[in-house]
Scaffold this motif. Sequence first.
Motif, PDB file in Angstrom:
ATOM      1  N   GLU A 613       0.820  -1.205   0.000  1.00 13.32           N
ATOM      2  CA  GLU A 613       0.000   0.000   0.000  1.00 13.32           C
ATOM      3  C   GLU A 613       0.859   1.262   0.000  1.00 13.32           C
ATOM      4  O   GLU A 613       0.559   2.227  -0.717  1.00 13.32           O
ATOM      5  N   ASN A 614       1.943   1.259   0.781  1.00 14.97           N
ATOM      6  CA  ASN A 614       2.808   2.439   0.829  1.00 14.97           C
ATOM      7  C   ASN A 614       3.501   2.671  -0.513  1.00 14.97           C
ATOM      8  O   ASN A 614       3.603   3.812  -0.978  1.00 14.97           O
ATOM      9  N   SER A 615       3.974   1.597  -1.128  1.00 13.50           N
ATOM     10  CA  SER A 615       4.639   1.735  -2.421  1.00 13.50           C
ATOM     11  C   SER A 615       3.671   2.221  -3.489  1.00 13.50           C
ATOM     12  O   SER A 615       3.990   3.116  -4.287  1.00 13.50           O
ATOM     13  N   PHE A 616       2.496   1.650  -3.521  1.00 10.71           N
ATOM     14  CA  PHE A 616       1.497   2.047  -4.509  1.00 10.71           C
ATOM     15  C   PHE A 616       1.042   3.490  -4.275  1.00 10.71           C
ATOM     16  O   PHE A 616       0.893   4.273  -5.226  1.00 10.71           O
ATOM     17  N   ALA A 617       0.829   3.848  -3.013  1.00 14.80           N
ATOM     18  CA  ALA A 617       0.389   5.214  -2.699  1.00 14.80           C
ATOM     19  C   ALA A 617       1.441   6.240  -3.085  1.00 14.80           C
ATOM     20  O   ALA A 617       1.111   7.314  -3.608  1.00 14.80           O
ATOM     21  N   LEU A 618       2.715   5.930  -2.848  1.00 17.60           N
ATOM     22  CA  LEU A 618       3.783   6.873  -3.200  1.00 17.60           C
ATOM     23  C   LEU A 618       3.834   7.090  -4.710  1.00 17.60           C
ATOM     24  O   LEU A 618       3.992   8.230  -5.179  1.00 17.60           O
ATOM     25  N   LYS A 619       3.700   6.030  -5.478  1.00 16.74           N
ATOM     26  CA  LYS A 619       3.718   6.167  -6.940  1.00 16.74           C
ATOM     27  C   LYS A 619       2.529   6.990  -7.424  1.00 16.74           C
ATOM     28  O   LYS A 619       2.677   7.887  -8.267  1.00 16.74           O
ATOM     29  N   MET A 620       1.343   6.687  -6.911  1.00 19.99           N
ATOM     30  CA  MET A 620       0.162   7.425  -7.339  1.00 19.99           C
ATOM     31  C   MET A 620       0.263   8.899  -6.966  1.00 19.99           C
ATOM     32  O   MET A 620      -0.143   9.787  -7.728  1.00 19.99           O
ATOM     33  N   PHE A 621       0.831   9.176  -5.797  1.00 14.77           N
ATOM     34  CA  PHE A 621       0.978  10.570  -5.392  1.00 14.77           C
ATOM     35  C   PHE A 621       1.960  11.301  -6.305  1.00 14.77           C
ATOM     36  O   PHE A 621       1.691  12.430  -6.742  1.00 14.77           O
ATOM     37  N   LEU A 622       3.094  10.669  -6.592  1.00 13.49           N
ATOM     38  CA  LEU A 622       4.075  11.320  -7.461  1.00 13.49           C
ATOM     39  C   LEU A 622       3.490  11.585  -8.840  1.00 13.49           C
ATOM     40  O   LEU A 622       3.645  12.682  -9.395  1.00 13.49           O
ATOM     41  N   PHE A 623       2.794  10.575  -9.387  1.00 17.70           N
ATOM     42  CA  PHE A 623       2.199  10.750 -10.709  1.00 17.70           C
ATOM     43  C   PHE A 623       1.189  11.889 -10.720  1.00 17.70           C
ATOM     44  O   PHE A 623       1.267  12.813 -11.537  1.00 17.70           O
ATOM     45  N   GLN A 624       0.246  11.822  -9.814  1.00 15.04           N
ATOM     46  CA  GLN A 624      -0.840  12.799  -9.850  1.00 15.04           C
ATOM     47  C   GLN A 624      -0.394  14.179  -9.370  1.00 15.04           C
ATOM     48  O   GLN A 624      -0.927  15.199  -9.831  1.00 15.04           O
ATOM     49  N   PHE A 625       0.557  14.235  -8.457  1.00 22.27           N
ATOM     50  CA  PHE A 625       1.049  15.539  -8.013  1.00 22.27           C
ATOM     51  C   PHE A 625       1.742  16.269  -9.158  1.00 22.27           C
ATOM     52  O   PHE A 625       1.493  17.463  -9.390  1.00 22.27           O
ATOM     53  N   VAL A 626       2.598  15.559  -9.872  1.00 20.64           N
ATOM     54  CA  VAL A 626       3.267  16.175 -11.017  1.00 20.64           C
ATOM     55  C   VAL A 626       2.250  16.502 -12.107  1.00 20.64           C
ATOM     56  O   VAL A 626       2.299  17.569 -12.738  1.00 20.64           O
ATOM     57  N   ASN A 627       1.310  15.599 -12.324  1.00 18.45           N
ATOM     58  CA  ASN A 627       0.290  15.812 -13.352  1.00 18.45           C
ATOM     59  C   ASN A 627      -0.581  17.028 -13.035  1.00 18.45           C
ATOM     60  O   ASN A 627      -0.928  17.813 -13.926  1.00 18.45           O
ATOM     61  N   LEU A 628      -0.903  17.199 -11.775  1.00 18.94           N
ATOM     62  CA  LEU A 628      -1.825  18.258 -11.376  1.00 18.94           C
ATOM     63  C   LEU A 628      -1.141  19.612 -11.247  1.00 18.94           C
ATOM     64  O   LEU A 628      -1.751  20.657 -11.514  1.00 18.94           O
ATOM     65  N   ASN A 629       0.128  19.606 -10.849  1.00 19.35           N
ATOM     66  CA  ASN A 629       0.794  20.869 -10.511  1.00 19.35           C
ATOM     67  C   ASN A 629       1.830  21.323 -11.528  1.00 19.35           C
ATOM     68  O   ASN A 629       2.383  22.413 -11.374  1.00 19.35           O
ATOM     69  N   SER A 630       2.126  20.509 -12.525  1.00 18.91           N
ATOM     70  CA  SER A 630       3.167  20.894 -13.482  1.00 18.91           C
ATOM     71  C   SER A 630       2.789  22.157 -14.237  1.00 18.91           C
ATOM     72  O   SER A 630       3.625  23.063 -14.422  1.00 18.91           O
ATOM     73  N   SER A 631       1.542  22.252 -14.696  1.00 16.38           N
ATOM     74  CA  SER A 631       1.116  23.461 -15.412  1.00 16.38           C
ATOM     75  C   SER A 631       1.106  24.677 -14.491  1.00 16.38           C
ATOM     76  O   SER A 631       1.399  25.802 -14.917  1.00 16.38           O
ATOM     77  N   ILE A 632       0.794  24.460 -13.210  1.00  9.30           N
ATOM     78  CA  ILE A 632       0.793  25.565 -12.253  1.00  9.30           C
ATOM     79  C   ILE A 632       2.215  26.049 -12.012  1.00  9.30           C
ATOM     80  O   ILE A 632       2.471  27.262 -11.918  1.00  9.30           O
ATOM     81  N   PHE A 633       3.164  25.119 -11.904  1.00  8.40           N
ATOM     82  CA  PHE A 633       4.561  25.514 -11.744  1.00  8.40           C
ATOM     83  C   PHE A 633       5.050  26.291 -12.969  1.00  8.40           C
ATOM     84  O   PHE A 633       5.829  27.246 -12.833  1.00  8.40           O
ATOM     85  N   TYR A 634       4.592  25.895 -14.155  1.00  9.74           N
ATOM     86  CA  TYR A 634       4.999  26.616 -15.367  1.00  9.74           C
ATOM     87  C   TYR A 634       4.505  28.061 -15.326  1.00  9.74           C
ATOM     88  O   TYR A 634       5.265  28.999 -15.601  1.00  9.74           O
ATOM     89  N   ILE A 635       3.239  28.238 -14.984  1.00 10.74           N
ATOM     90  CA  ILE A 635       2.687  29.597 -14.954  1.00 10.74           C
ATOM     91  C   ILE A 635       3.331  30.424 -13.849  1.00 10.74           C
ATOM     92  O   ILE A 635       3.613  31.617 -14.018  1.00 10.74           O
ATOM     93  N   ALA A 636       3.605  29.798 -12.701  1.00  9.39           N
ATOM     94  CA  ALA A 636       4.133  30.550 -11.565  1.00  9.39           C
ATOM     95  C   ALA A 636       5.577  30.992 -11.779  1.00  9.39           C
ATOM     96  O   ALA A 636       5.954  32.107 -11.376  1.00  9.39           O
ATOM     97  N   PHE A 637       6.389  30.143 -12.402  1.00 11.32           N
ATOM     98  CA  PHE A 637       7.826  30.415 -12.413  1.00 11.32           C
ATOM     99  C   PHE A 637       8.447  30.545 -13.803  1.00 11.32           C
ATOM    100  O   PHE A 637       9.622  30.919 -13.906  1.00 11.32           O
ATOM    101  N   PHE A 638       7.710  30.244 -14.862  1.00 10.59           N
ATOM    102  CA  PHE A 638       8.315  30.293 -16.196  1.00 10.59           C
ATOM    103  C   PHE A 638       7.567  31.212 -17.161  1.00 10.59           C
ATOM    104  O   PHE A 638       8.166  31.727 -18.098  1.00 10.59           O
TER     105      PHE A 638
END
Length: 960
Positions: A613-638
């Motif tokens: 469960e911990n391994s699966f949760a960490l992967k899902m968090f990394l995937f979705q966190f990057v997926n959800l926030n990558s465009s926000i990081f682009y607008i904020a800093f680039f």
Amino acid sequence: MNISKSEITNETSLKPSRRSLPCLAQSYAHSKSLSQSTSLFQSTESESQAPTSVTFLSAEKSDEIFSMERRRKIKIDIIFSFSFLALGKDKNYVDESGHANYDRSRLIDVIKDKPESKAKLAKNDMNYIASSGLLFKDGKKRIDYILVYRKTNIQYDKRNTFEKNLRAEGLMLEKEPAVANPDIMFIKIHIPWDTLCMYAERLNIRMPFRKKCYYTDQKSKSMSRVQSYFKRIKKWVSKNPMVLDKSAFPDLEKSDCYTGPFSRARIHHFIINNKDTFFSNATRSRIVYHMLERTKYENGISKVGIRKLINNGSYIAAFPPHEGAYKSSLPIKTHGPQNNRHLLYERWARWGMWYKHQPLDLIRLYFGEKIGLYFAWLGWYTGMLIPAAIVGLCVFFYGLVTMNESQVSQEICKAAEVFMCPLCDKNCSLQRLNDSCIYAKVTYLFDNGGTVFFAIFMAIWATVFLEFWKRRRSILTYTWDLIEWEEEEETLRPQFEAKYYKMEIINPITGKPEPHQPSSDKITRLLVSVSGIFFMISLVITAVFAVVVYRLIVMEQFASFKWSFIKQHWQFATSGAAVCINFIIIMLLNLAYEKVAYLLTNLEYPRTESEWENSFALKMFLFQFVNLNSSIFYIAFFLGRFVGHPGKYNKLFDRWRLEECHPSGCLIDLCLQMSVIMFLKQIWNNFMELGYPLIQNWWSQQKIKRGRQDTSIPQWENDWNLQPMNIHGLMDEYLEMVLQFGFTTIFVAAFPLAPLLALLNNIIEIRLDAYKFVTQWRRPLPARATDIGIWLGILEGIGILAVITNAFVIAITSDYIPRFVYKYKYGPCANHVEPKENCLKGYVNNSLSFFDLSELGMGKSGYCRYRDYRGPPWSSKPYEFTLQYWHILAARLAFIIVFEHLVFGIKSFIAYLIPDVPKGLRERIRREKYLVQEMMYEAELEHLQQQRRKSGQPVHHEWP
């Protein structure tokens, strides 16, 4: 070791000595029930399918099956064994308390003994089980688990072997066809008392054996005044409409008993009022599932477990049944709850209870500790969002009230003669600066004097939230008897055992051999898994890059659009369309991420379920966190940082000009991106959590109505028609809330209304999840847990990342630092000559550079303005960075360093001040350990006295 019935019955109880009397006095109130419980193994059950003799004859075989499993710690076993010896009560017991120097007035009886209420509760418990139809056809054996398969399925050999082995293990099975669908067959499983006790002992399940008692310290007069003051507060809290009426809930007194690993040899020491209700439904379900997971269906080490049978289609479902219907025609106020499910619905899951506290003890009793901890954490998080939402709302209203007084907004709105350079090459024209008046005012709502304060406040809030949650968790784990439930009690995953059964090592804790994964194999699999993670993250970055290219292409089209509104606000239209497309891409990629994460996690072969469960949760968090926030990081800093300047713009692939920020700044784009994604994602999640199951369950009910005649549907068939819980358990629930926590903290400096939106969503989320668990889902397997797992570490990581990102948002994205530098270095207040004048007067003109339009070759003359700090065309170094640019850059870097160190220092100091375990709870735990040691001493003394009596030596009351 096999224990015969006669040995259990003939075991004599010991008379406690005077040293243990003060804390043993309460346990003697149960002498009647304890003396009756010694005959529990002698009573014959009307369970012809699984005789008692079969259960005990298979004990040696069970030893072989459990040889791979962990045993209890030797120290705990010895202490608990001795403590049992000290709890016995002889019929000729005489109170020798007169010889003891104990102040009995200082003893607190935590729970008063109510034998009549216990009998009534046990009777009611069996009544609702019978009324709900959760019994075998004989009307006596309760249903503990349900298996479902299709008659047309051809894998009947595997099912027959599996069911035969289940009966050999001591379970009782009964088949019954479905009412609405003749192709569906249900297998009802009942675990007899003997089998239940045997596996409870094997699994070290802790059961209550005596009441708790505590010593109180002498109270001074000042303490009595404080106590009376708190009594008044408690009296007021009892009238609080948010507090639940506890009189409607069952007596959950088992949580206030000392517990220990169950032992058949000392069964008469446990508090057993009724053997049908001694083990809770959750415990019975866990034991049955444990047996289902370790029963073979074919020859071979890997041909084991109900999950594999479900995967290959032999069975289509396996679940514990609900305790009856969640609705009743009789009002609960006058007739009481029909069952715990009905009580949970009326007092928790109904939307009308949205303002009430949650009945966490009842949630834990019905769904298990793991789900109970989730709702406890969700409720705690929601409550902590209230102060954050209030402060964020105050910051927003501060900007709203002072919006018209802002010097920057006033200058932009009055700049009718200032023309901005074209923002695109072909279809864009010169734009008056005052056309951005509305955008400037909206930007000020989120970028004002309270922004820095709110960013610091939210960083401290995140630390306080996590530290106080640790305290709350420690109280719950103590109340729910999870203090000594550690990882060593967790068994290996069947997939791990089947894969590495040939390679064994000695477990350093249990001293028993168990399967082992070689280090080289583990490293190889981890490298493959990490490579898969980086590949998926690169796919996310590629998707963001595609959205950026889309923005560059369509901004020219929107600038020449036929509709005047879109043509006038083409930047807003470009950002809005890009956000919607980005949200669709996020949702589509999330579907692929789940399958990839599941595949990579299984490839690693985790050792236990918690590791999986911990391994699966960490992967899902990394995937979705990057997926959800990558465009926000682009607008904020680039966004708008590397565009160049008029006449020399940087272009992507030498074709598309990079996008610039709006004349009022980039913060408005960041706010739009965050608000749209947060709002749409919450609506989508709520629909998928409740709307989709409601539609599926409605369709199933329509099919049932068309297929059945006049026969009523039994409870297990109603449960079968509900939707199963997600195969990943609570991962989706935690992931949704953790991603929301990231939105609430990481970019909160740019969007102070995020905590308010999160609070409103969570108020709905709690009742939505409650309604879903109680009414729309099959009953999940009640699992145990001591904390929220890897999510706590992820939350702490988000808290650290939030400090860094907010520092960069304030320093780079917002105009706080340029205004600060202008105010004290270049503005009218720099030399303190005219202190009465606004220090930001002239800031807008100072922040805009000049460009000669004749250099564009468009046949225009004059000058246009653009956002940057570059030299004018008439300077010695035209279009080069000015000294003010470097001052602002240095101030930004200095602010980031000072802000991070200051906030991290405050966070660390607060974390140090707040202990994870309250002082009173720590002392209570130490007191209980001391009592166990005292009981061990008494047991040793009584054992020595018995030996002296047998040998004819004189008996002493203390150590000789």
